[in-house]
Design a protein around this motif. Sequence first.
Motif, PDB file in Angstrom:
ATOM      1  N   CYS A   1       0.812  -1.220   0.000  1.00  0.00           N
ATOM      2  CA  CYS A   1       0.000   0.000   0.000  1.00  0.00           C
ATOM      3  C   CYS A   1       0.844   1.268   0.000  1.00  0.00           C
ATOM      4  CB  CYS A   1      -0.946   0.009   1.198  1.00  0.00           C
ATOM      5  SG  CYS A   1      -0.102   0.018   2.802  1.00  0.00           S
ATOM      6  N   PHE A   2       2.143   1.155   0.255  1.00  0.00           N
ATOM      7  CA  PHE A   2       2.996   2.336   0.349  1.00  0.00           C
ATOM      8  C   PHE A   2       3.628   2.662  -1.003  1.00  0.00           C
ATOM      9  CE2 PHE A   2       3.774   1.081   5.022  1.00  0.00           C
ATOM     10  CZ  PHE A   2       2.633   1.759   5.412  1.00  0.00           C
ATOM     11  N   SER A   3       3.576   3.923  -1.371  1.00  0.00           N
ATOM     12  CA  SER A   3       4.217   4.391  -2.599  1.00  0.00           C
ATOM     13  C   SER A   3       5.705   4.633  -2.335  1.00  0.00           C
ATOM     14  CB  SER A   3       3.563   5.693  -3.066  1.00  0.00           C
ATOM     15  OG  SER A   3       3.856   6.745  -2.143  1.00  0.00           O
ATOM     16  N   PRO A   4       6.495   4.787  -3.389  1.00  0.00           N
ATOM     17  CA  PRO A   4       7.912   5.116  -3.179  1.00  0.00           C
ATOM     18  C   PRO A   4       8.100   6.394  -2.362  1.00  0.00           C
ATOM     19  CG  PRO A   4       7.564   4.408  -5.442  1.00  0.00           C
ATOM     20  CD  PRO A   4       6.206   4.522  -4.820  1.00  0.00           C
TER      21      PRO A   4
ATOM     22  N   ALA B   1      10.044   6.657   1.211  1.00  0.00           N
ATOM     23  CA  ALA B   1      11.145   7.603   1.399  1.00  0.00           C
ATOM     24  C   ALA B   1      10.921   8.436   2.661  1.00  0.00           C
ATOM     25  CB  ALA B   1      11.254   8.512   0.179  1.00  0.00           C
ATOM     26  N   LYS B   2       9.668   8.839   2.882  1.00  0.00           N
ATOM     27  CA  LYS B   2       9.356   9.629   4.075  1.00  0.00           C
ATOM     28  C   LYS B   2       9.536   8.800   5.334  1.00  0.00           C
ATOM     29  CE  LYS B   2       5.012  10.468   4.920  1.00  0.00           C
ATOM     30  NZ  LYS B   2       3.650  11.053   4.852  1.00  0.00           N
ATOM     31  N   PHE B   3       9.074   7.540   5.316  1.00  0.00           N
ATOM     32  CA  PHE B   3       9.194   6.675   6.489  1.00  0.00           C
ATOM     33  C   PHE B   3      10.663   6.361   6.782  1.00  0.00           C
ATOM     34  CE2 PHE B   3       4.882   4.835   5.025  1.00  0.00           C
ATOM     35  CZ  PHE B   3       4.225   5.959   5.513  1.00  0.00           C
ATOM     36  N   LYS B   4      11.449   6.168   5.724  1.00  0.00           N
ATOM     37  CA  LYS B   4      12.866   5.863   5.903  1.00  0.00           C
ATOM     38  C   LYS B   4      13.597   7.065   6.497  1.00  0.00           C
ATOM     39  CE  LYS B   4      16.476   3.181   5.292  1.00  0.00           C
ATOM     40  NZ  LYS B   4      16.622   1.874   5.961  1.00  0.00           N
ATOM     41  N   GLU B   5      13.258   8.255   6.023  1.00  0.00           N
ATOM     42  CA  GLU B   5      13.905   9.464   6.531  1.00  0.00           C
ATOM     43  C   GLU B   5      13.630   9.646   8.021  1.00  0.00           C
ATOM     44  OE1 GLU B   5      13.916  14.314   5.735  1.00  0.00           O
ATOM     45  OE2 GLU B   5      12.662  12.975   4.529  1.00  0.00           O
TER      46      GLU B   5
ATOM     47  N   VAL C   1       6.517   8.402  19.602  1.00  0.00           N
ATOM     48  CA  VAL C   1       6.886   9.733  19.116  1.00  0.00           C
ATOM     49  C   VAL C   1       6.931   9.736  17.589  1.00  0.00           C
ATOM     50  CG1 VAL C   1       8.644  11.525  19.150  1.00  0.00           C
ATOM     51  CG2 VAL C   1       8.212  10.181  21.195  1.00  0.00           C
ATOM     52  N   MET C   2       7.503   8.702  16.998  1.00  0.00           N
ATOM     53  CA  MET C   2       7.613   8.618  15.546  1.00  0.00           C
ATOM     54  C   MET C   2       6.242   8.543  14.889  1.00  0.00           C
ATOM     55  SD  MET C   2      10.865   6.000  15.474  1.00  0.00           S
ATOM     56  CE  MET C   2      10.910   5.742  13.698  1.00  0.00           C
TER      57      MET C   2
ATOM     58  N   VAL D   1      13.300  -1.875  17.365  1.00  0.00           N
ATOM     59  CA  VAL D   1      12.439  -2.108  16.200  1.00  0.00           C
ATOM     60  C   VAL D   1      13.266  -1.939  14.935  1.00  0.00           C
ATOM     61  CG1 VAL D   1      10.425  -1.256  14.918  1.00  0.00           C
ATOM     62  CG2 VAL D   1      10.397  -1.304  17.422  1.00  0.00           C
ATOM     63  N   GLU D   2      13.212  -2.915  14.045  1.00  0.00           N
ATOM     64  CA  GLU D   2      13.914  -2.831  12.770  1.00  0.00           C
ATOM     65  C   GLU D   2      13.037  -2.122  11.744  1.00  0.00           C
ATOM     66  OE1 GLU D   2      15.470  -6.574  11.512  1.00  0.00           O
ATOM     67  OE2 GLU D   2      16.203  -7.111  13.514  1.00  0.00           O
ATOM     68  N   TYR D   3      13.646  -1.714  10.641  1.00  0.00           N
ATOM     69  CA  TYR D   3      12.943  -0.880   9.667  1.00  0.00           C
ATOM     70  C   TYR D   3      11.702  -1.561   9.100  1.00  0.00           C
ATOM     71  CZ  TYR D   3      11.989   1.872   5.497  1.00  0.00           C
ATOM     72  OH  TYR D   3      11.369   2.618   4.526  1.00  0.00           O
ATOM     73  N   HIS D   4      11.821  -2.841   8.704  1.00  0.00           N
ATOM     74  CA  HIS D   4      10.656  -3.511   8.117  1.00  0.00           C
ATOM     75  C   HIS D   4       9.530  -3.660   9.139  1.00  0.00           C
ATOM     76  CE1 HIS D   4      12.708  -6.963  10.006  1.00  0.00           C
ATOM     77  NE2 HIS D   4      11.517  -7.543  10.035  1.00  0.00           N
ATOM     78  N   GLU D   5       9.891  -3.818  10.418  1.00  0.00           N
ATOM     79  CA  GLU D   5       8.865  -3.886  11.471  1.00  0.00           C
ATOM     80  C   GLU D   5       8.171  -2.543  11.629  1.00  0.00           C
ATOM     81  OE1 GLU D   5      11.127  -7.226  14.280  1.00  0.00           O
ATOM     82  OE2 GLU D   5      11.538  -5.081  14.535  1.00  0.00           O
ATOM     83  N   TRP D   6       8.948  -1.482  11.511  1.00  0.00           N
ATOM     84  CA  TRP D   6       8.414  -0.122  11.578  1.00  0.00           C
ATOM     85  C   TRP D   6       7.367   0.106  10.483  1.00  0.00           C
ATOM     86  CZ3 TRP D   6       7.074   4.373  13.261  1.00  0.00           C
ATOM     87  CH2 TRP D   6       7.153   5.542  12.497  1.00  0.00           C
ATOM     88  N   LEU D   7       7.661  -0.375   9.274  1.00  0.00           N
ATOM     89  CA  LEU D   7       6.717  -0.198   8.167  1.00  0.00           C
ATOM     90  C   LEU D   7       5.407  -0.936   8.429  1.00  0.00           C
ATOM     91  CD1 LEU D   7       9.064  -0.542   5.059  1.00  0.00           C
ATOM     92  CD2 LEU D   7       8.193   1.553   6.113  1.00  0.00           C
TER      93      LEU D   7
END
Length: 255
Positions: A40-43, A47-51, A71-72, A101-107
Amino acid sequence: MPPKVKGKGKGDSAAAKAMMGAAAAGPAPKPKKPPPPPACFSPEDLAKFKELYKEFDEDNTEKIPLSKIPVMLRKLGFNPKGAEIKELFKQFLEDEFVDTVEYHEWLFMIEAKMNWGDDFELAVTKAFADVGHDDEETGKVDLELLRQELMTWGEPLSEIEFTDWIRLAMKDKTYNPEDGSFNYVKFIENMNAKDEKYTQEPINFFKLDQKTLAAMAMKKAQEEREEQERKEAEKRAREEAKRQRMIAEGLIPTD
């Protein structure tokens, strides 16, 4: 008879057996690849979530402390409740002992929160309108009236807490001391934009249990309306009784 190999002993035999066992077992398993991001997430979203993730990954370990996740999420415009945070950790972390929390878990946490919806700001805004008697929903109320209500309903504010409230409201220019008006819509937006550097829990810092407070405020408003309707009905009944007496006494003509 073949000559004996010099230096061969029990230790060498054990090492040889270990090597043979490792060879039989095959190569070491490769580390698991993280799953692909939610479809469901666009590029641009990614990019915003990664930043944001990198902003909180201060040590560049590609892991974020659990304490940073609320907070995030607020920085993305959500207002996660404590129970929701616990459920996110329960669903997407390996076990209860993991503290990062790892990045893929964050998503996947973001995706889950989006699917759950987020009525916090709407509920708090509605509570302000009800408690502050903003029947026309102008976004502004009389601060003194609001103070009286908030020190009575829900979990009452103390004087010192309300002093802090006024200080913040004056700082972000949502309170106008000249006419006593308070722009609660803008105040909520400003509080939700803050992070733990300013307050541990935006809005909740002021003890606004939004759903309970809104329900109590609406109940009180309904009781006040019913009381007003009762008084008006009694007044009409008295006036009609008086009119009928005056008709009976011939003081006024019949209809």
